[in-house]
Design a protein around this motif. Structure first.
Motif, short mmCIF file in Angstrom:
data_model
loop_
_atom_site.label_atom_id
_atom_site.label_comp_id
_atom_site.label_asym_id
_atom_site.label_seq_id
_atom_site.Cartn_x
_atom_site.Cartn_y
_atom_site.Cartn_z
N LEU A 76 20.47 -9.33 -24.48
CA LEU A 76 19.33 -8.90 -23.65
C LEU A 76 18.23 -8.25 -24.49
N LEU A 77 18.64 -7.62 -25.59
CA LEU A 77 17.68 -6.99 -26.49
C LEU A 77 17.12 -7.99 -27.50
N LEU A 78 17.53 -9.25 -27.37
CA LEU A 78 17.09 -10.34 -28.26
C LEU A 78 17.49 -10.06 -29.71
N ASN A 79 18.62 -9.44 -29.88
CA ASN A 79 19.13 -9.10 -31.20
C ASN A 79 20.10 -10.18 -31.65
N ARG A 80 19.87 -10.71 -32.83
CA ARG A 80 20.70 -11.81 -33.34
C ARG A 80 22.15 -11.41 -33.62
N LEU A 81 22.41 -10.11 -33.71
CA LEU A 81 23.78 -9.66 -33.93
C LEU A 81 24.69 -9.96 -32.74
N ALA A 82 24.11 -10.31 -31.61
CA ALA A 82 24.92 -10.66 -30.43
C ALA A 82 25.92 -11.75 -30.77
N VAL A 88 33.44 -11.83 -32.86
CA VAL A 88 34.53 -10.86 -33.04
C VAL A 88 35.33 -10.73 -31.75
N SER A 89 34.66 -10.73 -30.62
CA SER A 89 35.35 -10.66 -29.33
C SER A 89 36.27 -11.87 -29.14
N VAL A 90 35.76 -13.05 -29.47
CA VAL A 90 36.57 -14.28 -29.36
C VAL A 90 37.80 -14.18 -30.26
N LEU A 91 37.59 -13.81 -31.51
CA LEU A 91 38.71 -13.74 -32.46
C LEU A 91 39.73 -12.69 -32.04
N ALA A 92 39.25 -11.55 -31.56
CA ALA A 92 40.16 -10.50 -31.10
C ALA A 92 40.95 -10.97 -29.88
N ASP A 93 40.29 -11.69 -28.97
CA ASP A 93 40.98 -12.19 -27.79
C ASP A 93 42.04 -13.21 -28.17
N CYS A 132 24.97 -17.64 -27.70
CA CYS A 132 24.27 -16.77 -28.66
C CYS A 132 23.81 -17.57 -29.88
N LEU A 133 24.63 -18.48 -30.36
CA LEU A 133 24.22 -19.33 -31.48
C LEU A 133 23.02 -20.18 -31.09
N TYR A 134 23.08 -20.77 -29.90
CA TYR A 134 21.97 -21.58 -29.39
C TYR A 134 20.70 -20.73 -29.29
N PHE A 135 20.85 -19.54 -28.75
CA PHE A 135 19.71 -18.67 -28.56
C PHE A 135 19.12 -18.25 -29.91
N ASN A 136 19.98 -17.94 -30.89
CA ASN A 136 19.49 -17.57 -32.23
C ASN A 136 18.69 -18.72 -32.84
#
Length: 143
Positions: A76-82, A88-93, A132-136
């Protein structure tokens, strides 16, 4: 690209909702809230499962939830770190599911419905990462 497209709002707010519910769930499960257990139809096996929950899966669960909540906020903040936080969330899950299904008997204790929900959460988190990749890429093109 300063304008946020309508679909970004839908994706981000949906994921914030999902991961906020996950954070609520971890607090209720690990505090052994009897009303919460009863409202979900969980029996003694589930209570025992979350009693003295091992530190490794707990840490991975917390990482998954924290990154899963931070990623859409950054989006939402348009930050590429998303994208990195969602990865990391995917890998942790994935790690959490492998560990709990392999070593904690999750399938037998929580059942098939919870397992399917777990995989649904993994799938939509992968979707968030791809988004997020698409958006970046779209932001990079616009620059």
């Amino acid at each position: 690209m300063n304008k946020r497209p309508w679909h970004l709002w839908i994706v981000a707010l949906f994921m914030i909702f999902i991961y906020s519910m996950g954070i609520y769930d971890i607090f209720m499960m690990l505090s052994h809230n009897a009303g919460y257990y009863a409202s979900h139809g969980y029996g003694d096996d589930v209570l025992i499962y979350f009693t003295d929950y091992p530190i490794f899966p707990l840490a991975v669960w917390i990482i998954n939830l924290a990154c899963g909540l931070i990623a859409p906020v950054l989006l939402l903040l348009l930050n590429r770190l998303a994208a990195y936080f969602s990865l990391v969330s995917v890998l942790a899950d994935i790690l959490l599911l492998i560990y709990t299904f392999s070593f904690e008997n999750r399938w037998n204790i929580l059942g098939a419905n919870i397992a399917m929900f777990d995989f649904f959460i993994l799938l939509i988190t992968v979707g968030l990462y791809i988004y997020c990749l698409y958006f970046n890429r779209a932001v990079k093109k616009a620059e």
